[in-house]
Write a protein that holds these residues in place. Structure first.
Motif, mmCIF file in Angstrom:
data_model
loop_
_atom_site.group_PDB
_atom_site.id
_atom_site.type_symbol
_atom_site.label_atom_id
_atom_site.label_comp_id
_atom_site.label_asym_id
_atom_site.label_seq_id
_atom_site.Cartn_x
_atom_site.Cartn_y
_atom_site.Cartn_z
ATOM 1 N N GLU A 7 0.848 -1.547 -0.205
ATOM 2 C CA GLU A 7 0.096 -0.076 -0.350
ATOM 3 C C GLU A 7 1.124 1.383 -0.142
ATOM 4 O O GLU A 7 1.890 0.928 0.894
ATOM 5 C CB GLU A 7 -0.817 0.278 1.233
ATOM 6 C CG GLU A 7 -2.025 1.640 1.255
ATOM 7 C CD GLU A 7 -2.832 1.179 0.232
ATOM 8 O OE1 GLU A 7 -2.486 2.071 -0.674
ATOM 9 O OE2 GLU A 7 -3.879 0.794 0.343
ATOM 10 N N ASP A 12 -4.393 4.941 4.672
ATOM 11 C CA ASP A 12 -5.182 3.312 4.098
ATOM 12 C C ASP A 12 -4.339 2.252 4.489
ATOM 13 O O ASP A 12 -5.341 1.920 5.087
ATOM 14 C CB ASP A 12 -5.441 2.512 2.790
ATOM 15 C CG ASP A 12 -6.387 3.574 2.103
ATOM 16 O OD1 ASP A 12 -6.604 4.714 2.291
ATOM 17 O OD2 ASP A 12 -6.054 4.019 1.030
ATOM 18 N N LEU A 16 -6.635 -0.187 7.364
ATOM 19 C CA LEU A 16 -6.423 -1.363 7.716
ATOM 20 C C LEU A 16 -5.587 -1.918 9.012
ATOM 21 O O LEU A 16 -6.876 -3.184 9.501
ATOM 22 C CB LEU A 16 -5.495 -1.818 6.340
ATOM 23 C CG LEU A 16 -5.265 -3.423 5.747
ATOM 24 C CD1 LEU A 16 -7.736 -3.759 6.073
ATOM 25 C CD2 LEU A 16 -4.522 -4.189 4.684
ATOM 26 N N ASP A 53 -3.398 -3.248 -2.762
ATOM 27 C CA ASP A 53 -3.825 -1.875 -3.080
ATOM 28 C C ASP A 53 -4.044 -2.677 -4.635
ATOM 29 O O ASP A 53 -2.755 -3.518 -4.544
ATOM 30 C CB ASP A 53 -2.590 -0.729 -2.848
ATOM 31 C CG ASP A 53 -4.510 0.265 -3.583
ATOM 32 O OD1 ASP A 53 -5.867 -0.483 -4.320
ATOM 33 O OD2 ASP A 53 -4.136 1.127 -3.817
ATOM 34 N N TYR A 80 -7.128 -5.751 -2.045
ATOM 35 C CA TYR A 80 -7.726 -5.081 -1.136
ATOM 36 C C TYR A 80 -8.115 -3.698 -1.308
ATOM 37 O O TYR A 80 -6.906 -2.654 -1.157
ATOM 38 C CB TYR A 80 -7.361 -5.391 0.069
ATOM 39 C CG TYR A 80 -8.350 -4.188 1.339
ATOM 40 C CD1 TYR A 80 -9.687 -4.841 1.502
ATOM 41 C CD2 TYR A 80 -7.671 -3.117 1.925
ATOM 42 C CE1 TYR A 80 -10.241 -4.017 2.342
ATOM 43 C CE2 TYR A 80 -9.001 -2.458 2.916
ATOM 44 C CZ TYR A 80 -10.507 -2.661 3.081
ATOM 45 O OH TYR A 80 -10.521 -2.313 4.199
ATOM 46 N N SER A 81 -8.493 -3.230 -2.584
ATOM 47 C CA SER A 81 -9.169 -1.788 -3.269
ATOM 48 C C SER A 81 -10.415 -1.252 -3.736
ATOM 49 O O SER A 81 -10.855 -2.466 -3.930
ATOM 50 C CB SER A 81 -7.953 -1.848 -4.971
ATOM 51 O OG SER A 81 -8.121 -1.094 -6.018
ATOM 52 N N GLY A 82 -9.704 -0.103 -3.962
ATOM 53 C CA GLY A 82 -11.500 0.914 -4.082
ATOM 54 C C GLY A 82 -11.543 1.172 -5.719
ATOM 55 O O GLY A 82 -11.999 1.569 -6.026
ATOM 56 N N TYR A 100 -10.666 -10.864 -3.615
ATOM 57 C CA TYR A 100 -10.462 -9.551 -3.994
ATOM 58 C C TYR A 100 -11.367 -8.841 -3.585
ATOM 59 O O TYR A 100 -12.804 -9.616 -3.574
ATOM 60 C CB TYR A 100 -10.264 -8.673 -5.147
ATOM 61 C CG TYR A 100 -11.647 -9.139 -6.183
ATOM 62 C CD1 TYR A 100 -12.709 -7.785 -6.679
ATOM 63 C CD2 TYR A 100 -11.674 -9.803 -7.044
ATOM 64 C CE1 TYR A 100 -13.632 -8.258 -7.040
ATOM 65 C CE2 TYR A 100 -13.001 -10.492 -7.294
ATOM 66 C CZ TYR A 100 -13.852 -9.348 -7.405
ATOM 67 O OH TYR A 100 -15.012 -9.520 -8.211
ATOM 68 N N TYR A 102 -13.499 -5.184 -1.702
ATOM 69 C CA TYR A 102 -13.222 -3.605 -2.217
ATOM 70 C C TYR A 102 -13.084 -2.644 -0.894
ATOM 71 O O TYR A 102 -13.502 -3.487 0.186
ATOM 72 C CB TYR A 102 -14.407 -3.299 -2.714
ATOM 73 C CG TYR A 102 -14.793 -2.967 -4.018
ATOM 74 C CD1 TYR A 102 -14.359 -2.670 -5.075
ATOM 75 C CD2 TYR A 102 -15.108 -4.230 -4.661
ATOM 76 C CE1 TYR A 102 -14.130 -2.911 -6.721
ATOM 77 C CE2 TYR A 102 -15.809 -4.290 -5.666
ATOM 78 C CZ TYR A 102 -14.878 -3.987 -7.228
ATOM 79 O OH TYR A 102 -15.193 -4.445 -8.600
ATOM 80 N N LYS A 103 -12.424 -1.572 -0.613
ATOM 81 C CA LYS A 103 -11.300 -0.467 0.084
ATOM 82 C C LYS A 103 -12.942 -0.605 1.503
ATOM 83 O O LYS A 103 -14.315 0.287 0.200
ATOM 84 C CB LYS A 103 -11.312 0.124 0.167
ATOM 85 C CG LYS A 103 -9.581 -0.630 -0.255
ATOM 86 C CD LYS A 103 -8.485 1.396 -0.500
ATOM 87 C CE LYS A 103 -7.445 0.668 -1.027
ATOM 88 N NZ LYS A 103 -6.070 1.821 -1.256
ATOM 89 N N GLY A 104 -12.467 -0.580 2.779
ATOM 90 C CA GLY A 104 -13.701 -0.438 3.520
ATOM 91 C C GLY A 104 -14.362 -0.868 3.519
ATOM 92 O O GLY A 104 -15.861 -1.481 5.020
ATOM 93 N N LEU A 109 -13.841 -8.007 4.571
ATOM 94 C CA LEU A 109 -12.659 -8.616 4.328
ATOM 95 C C LEU A 109 -11.983 -9.800 5.438
ATOM 96 O O LEU A 109 -11.074 -11.123 5.302
ATOM 97 C CB LEU A 109 -11.539 -7.783 4.617
ATOM 98 C CG LEU A 109 -10.039 -7.563 4.188
ATOM 99 C CD1 LEU A 109 -9.129 -8.513 3.212
ATOM 100 C CD2 LEU A 109 -9.113 -6.266 5.010
#
Length: 261
Positions: A7, A12, A16, A53, A80-82, A100, A102-104, A109
């Motif tokens: 990352e 971020d 995490l 990321d 782990y990505s937006g 995979y 999505y972030k948040g 997760l």
């Protein structure tokens, strides 16, 4: 949980870590954002999971995945990505990524991490079982030497490599004399200890120049794949016999061991 975080955003990465710690994990982590950093992290430490990321200024999850695969480590890899598209994410999973998220979306997760940690533990257990089965099948449990089947495979490989070369090879069969008498007099534990010491002394004689195996209870075999002539063949045999002129010491006993060769 030992987490390698790929990352470029410190904020971020901290978020995490907060999410992972809030789920009750005792966390050890390292943050990297480039090829050299990840390569060093993989070489210097063991990790339970890699969380990456997708798109960073000088690095990407696909590059990170390639580095992990090159390392030969079986470590769950989760993107782990937006800003990763569905098609790219599916392609990454086909290349070896395990999931995979999505972030948040911490709610998804943590179950993903826990599932992949369980799967990794199962794979390690299966690998250990396979290695154990292989060792039982191909290696003598008492001495660690190859058994007859592995010995034959190794010899066959050498002969195939040197087919038509005109090289001279030699095979020696060695019997330990009077093992049964030692077993009957002192017990099988003493006999086993004797076999182990004989194997070690033979290893010292053979070194890296040949293939040594235990092919029976008191029987060993040596293959030397490249020798000059019959004189060298005899010289090695004499060396082995002379090495057993010195008694073997087991507990408080000294045993004079003779071989038939």
């Amino acid at each position: 949980m030992r987490v390698l975080i790929v990352e470029d955003s410190d904020d971020d990465a901290r978020l995490l870590c907060f999410e992972l710690a809030s789920a009750g994990n005792d966390l050890t982590y390292r943050q990297v954002d480039c090829v050299s950093g990840m390569r060093a992290a993989l070489q210097e430490s063991d990790w339970d999971v890699v969380i990456s990321d997708h798109a960073m200024p000088s690095f990407s999850s696909l590059e990170a995945l390639d580095l992990l695969k090159q390392s030969g480590r079986d470590i769950p890899f989760i993107i782990y990505s937006g800003n990763i598209g569905e098609q790219v994410a599916v392609s990454a999973m086909r290349s070896g990524a395990h999931d995979y998220v999505y972030k948040g979306n911490a709610a998804r997760l943590m179950p993903s991490i826990e599932r992949e940690l369980r799967n990794a533990a199962i794979r390690r257990a299966q690998k250990q079982a396979e290695n154990h089965i292989y060792r039982l099948a191909y290696h003598d449990e008492l001495t660690g030497l190859p058994k007859r089947n592995l010995f034959c495979e190794k010899v066959g490989d050498v002969l195939s490599e040197r087919s038509g070369s005109g090289a001279v090879a030699a095979m020696y069969f060695i019997d330990l004399d009077r093992l049964m008498r030692i077993n009957n007099t002192y017990g099988y534990a003493m006999g086993d200890a004797l076999i182990q010491q004989v194997a070690q002394r033979l290893k010292d004689c053979v070194g890296e120049t040949g293939i040594l195996a235990r092919v029976g209870g008191d029987k060993f075999a040596v293959f030397k794949g490249s020798i000059a002539d019959s004189r060298e063949m005899q010289t090695f045999a004499d060396h082995v016999m002379e090495s057993f002129a010195v008694p073997l010491a087991i507990d408080s006993l000294e045993l004079d061991v003779t071989l038939s060769m």
